[in-house]
Design an enzyme around this catalytic site. Structure first.
Site, short mmCIF file in Angstrom:
data_model
loop_
_atom_site.label_atom_id
_atom_site.label_comp_id
_atom_site.label_asym_id
_atom_site.label_seq_id
_atom_site.Cartn_x
_atom_site.Cartn_y
_atom_site.Cartn_z
N LYS A 1 12.49 0.14 -8.07
CA LYS A 1 11.17 0.75 -8.29
C LYS A 1 10.46 1.01 -6.95
O LYS A 1 9.90 2.09 -6.70
CB LYS A 1 10.34 -0.16 -9.19
CG LYS A 1 8.87 0.16 -9.26
CD LYS A 1 8.63 1.50 -9.94
CE LYS A 1 7.24 2.00 -9.69
NZ LYS A 1 6.36 1.95 -10.78
N CYS B 1 0.31 3.30 -6.71
CA CYS B 1 1.76 3.09 -6.68
C CYS B 1 2.33 3.47 -5.33
O CYS B 1 2.75 2.62 -4.56
CB CYS B 1 2.42 3.92 -7.78
SG CYS B 1 1.69 3.63 -9.38
N1 SAJ Z 1 1.29 13.87 -3.30
C1 SAJ Z 1 1.28 14.72 -2.22
N2 SAJ Z 1 2.26 15.65 -2.12
C2 SAJ Z 1 3.26 15.78 -3.04
C3 SAJ Z 1 3.27 14.89 -4.14
C4 SAJ Z 1 2.27 13.95 -4.24
O1 SAJ Z 1 0.40 14.65 -1.35
O2 SAJ Z 1 4.10 16.66 -2.88
C5 SAJ Z 1 0.23 12.84 -3.42
C6 SAJ Z 1 -0.62 13.00 -4.66
O3 SAJ Z 1 -1.64 13.94 -4.46
C7 SAJ Z 1 -1.11 11.60 -4.86
C8 SAJ Z 1 0.06 10.76 -4.38
O4 SAJ Z 1 0.86 11.60 -3.60
O5 SAJ Z 1 -2.23 11.33 -4.04
C9 SAJ Z 1 0.89 10.18 -5.49
O6 SAJ Z 1 1.07 11.10 -6.54
P1 SAJ Z 1 2.44 11.31 -7.31
O7 SAJ Z 1 2.23 12.34 -8.34
O8 SAJ Z 1 3.55 11.56 -6.36
O9 SAJ Z 1 2.77 9.91 -7.92
P2 SAJ Z 1 1.97 8.83 -8.81
O10 SAJ Z 1 1.43 7.79 -7.88
O11 SAJ Z 1 1.05 9.45 -9.77
O12 SAJ Z 1 3.20 8.22 -9.65
C10 SAJ Z 1 4.32 7.67 -8.95
C11 SAJ Z 1 5.61 8.25 -9.56
N3 SAJ Z 1 6.75 7.89 -8.72
C12 SAJ Z 1 7.63 8.82 -8.29
O13 SAJ Z 1 7.51 10.00 -8.53
C13 SAJ Z 1 8.78 8.32 -7.47
C14 SAJ Z 1 5.79 7.70 -10.97
O14 SAJ Z 1 7.05 8.11 -11.50
C15 SAJ Z 1 5.70 6.17 -10.95
O15 SAJ Z 1 5.84 5.64 -12.26
C16 SAJ Z 1 4.33 5.80 -10.42
O16 SAJ Z 1 4.24 6.27 -9.08
C17 SAJ Z 1 4.19 4.28 -10.47
O17 SAJ Z 1 3.52 3.78 -11.39
O18 SAJ Z 1 4.77 3.61 -9.62
#
Ligand code: SAJ
Length: 411
Positions: A207, A261
């Site tokens: 994870k 996360c």
């Molecule tokens: N973000 C960027 N650029 C991107 C993608 C995301 O700047 O290209 C930023 C987002 O704006 C946000 C942060 O990253 O601030 C996180 O967003 P996210 O959509 O990537 O992820 P989370 O935190 O909503 O959810 C993640 C997911 N993990 C992965 O994709 C590996 C989800 O599957 C997990 O279940 C979750 O963390 C968790 O609970 O750990």
């Protein structure tokens, strides 16, 4: 033996625990949700969702109305327990296991032997063993083999939880093979994904690895955006072009990485192996430094706009189309800007909340504003979150304000 007639207790009715409890109950499993917050418990018992998650309300209402889901503030007696409590980090970036410990203490008091206990909270390596040891220490009358303990990390994406909880593959790490198999039987009540059985430590690390992979890749995109800015290159076009290569898939830059996360989990790896986790630490630092870089750009634009500029900050949530402000870089930017620019009028626009969060309430130069009003009056418009409502703004509505688009939605 866990079967469809078993009672499952879900400890912690937050962003993960509540959807898990609602989906389990909606699939016919008698489920008792437990939360320390009376407000949450009473909302859940009325079928109300205390946060925004598409599709959750319908499933919760159904589960509560059919009576398969009830909520309580006391740890109940159950055949299986799913622990979905927060694991924040401390000031020194190590995991705070106090919520898991409190859940373990509550469960320990109710056990009779033979129960399945699953830790779902994202945890550092060894946390599942720690939880089991704590329960057994509180219950010397029980032997190790009396309990089935497993780690089954949740991996659902906020905003798509109801779909991903059913379709995602699940990693199940048992302290014993029997525990992993019992957990698999429980999740098969609703999960259509593949079940991947392993040991608890590997599951914990898997994870953390997934979220660190994403963090490192976002850090790469954020670094590219700063380099591109310096070189006069449009980073979004650059990434789009590079991504046409069959083996390149760069993520998107933004104002920083938020949420509970990705902005947290990589630190658990750094804490567990500080000498070895160099790239992972640097990525965290790169992403954590991005809000300050954005602030510098805003301050430059404000200076050019005159003595008492009006600045619209579009979005406070940590990502698009949700109301979750935890670890939000946009929130951090708003807070720092309000503290540093008393001469400015700051209009924060966040359509997903009704009132300013506590972190922003004490600033007389910052107020929550409607989108149209903010766009009409701002000298500087800063796009911080790519909410759909912001994407729908026509370029004519941006007037001649200076635009800082941290997500590349208006290019
Ligand atoms: N973000 C960027 N650029 C991107 C993608 C995301 O700047 O290209 C930023 C987002 O704006 C946000 C942060 O990253 O601030 C996180 O967003 P996210 O959509 O990537 O992820 P989370 O935190 O909503 O959810 C993640 C997911 N993990 C992965 O994709 C590996 C989800 O599957 C997990 O279940 C979750 O963390 C968790 O609970 O750990």
């Amino acid at each position: 033996m866990i079967s469809k007639s078993s009672t499952v207790a879900v400890i912690g009715l937050g962003y993960i625990g509540l959807p898990t409890a609602a989906i389990l109950a909606d699939h016919g499993v008698t489920t008792i949700g437990m939360d320390v917050s009376e407000r949450n418990v009473s909302a859940v018992n009325k079928g109300e969702v205390p946060f925004v998650e598409p599709g959750l309300r319908e499933v919760l209402e159904r589960a509560v109305n059919t009576g398969t889901l009830t909520a309580t503030t006391e740890t109940p007696v159950a055949d299986a327990y799913i622990v979905a409590v927060p694991t924040p980090f401390t000031d020194t970036h190590s995991a705070d296991l106090s919520y898991i410990e409190a859940a373990a203490d509550g469960i320990a008091a109710k056990l009779t032997g033979g129960e399945l206990i699953i830790l779902e909270s994202t945890s550092p390596p060894g946390a599942t063993e720690h939880m089991a040891a704590r329960i057994l220490a509180a219950r010397p009358d029980l032997a190790t083999e009396d309990l089935l303990v497993a780690h089954c990390p949740e991996r659902v994406l906020p905003g798509k939880i109801m779909e991903e909880m059913i379709t995602n593959d699940r990693i199940i790490g048992g302290l014993t093979r029997e525990a992993a198999e019992a957990a698999r039987d429980l999740y098969s009540a609703f999960c259509k994904g593949e079940f991947l059985l392993t040991d608890a430590r590997t599951a914990e690390m898997a994870k953390l690895t997934e979220n660190s992979f994403r963090d490192v890749n976002i850090a790469f995109a954020n670094e590219l955006s700063i380099i591109s800015d310096r070189l006069g290159i449009n980073v979004w076009e650059l990434i789009e072009l590079a991504n046409h290569h069959p083996r390149v898939n760069i993520l998107q830059p933004g104002p920083g990485v938020g949420g509970h996360c990705i902005a947290v989990d990589p630190w658990f790896i750094v804490d567990a192996a500080p000498e070895q986790a160099n790239l992972i630490r640097t990525a965290r630092q790169t992403n954590d430094a991005k809000p300050e870089w954005v602030l510098g750009r805003i301050e430059q634009a404000m200076e050019a706009a005159g003595d008492s500029p009006t600045v619209a900050l579009l979005g406070l949530a940590f990502k698009a189309n949700i109301d979750d402000l935890r670890e939000s870089p946009s929130l951090r930017i708003a807070q720092k800007l309000a503290a540093r620019a008393p001469q400015a009028k700051i209009l924060a626009v966040e359509p997903h909340v009704d009132e300013l969060p506590p972190a922003l309430r004490d600033f007389s130069n910052l107020s929550l504003s409607a989108l149209d009003q903010a766009l009409e009056t701002a000298d500087v418009i800063v796009l911080l979150v790519d909410h759909d409502v912001f994407k729908a703004v026509p370029s004519t509505q941006l007037g001649d304000a200076t635009i800082i688009d941290t997500r590349g939605i208006w290019r």
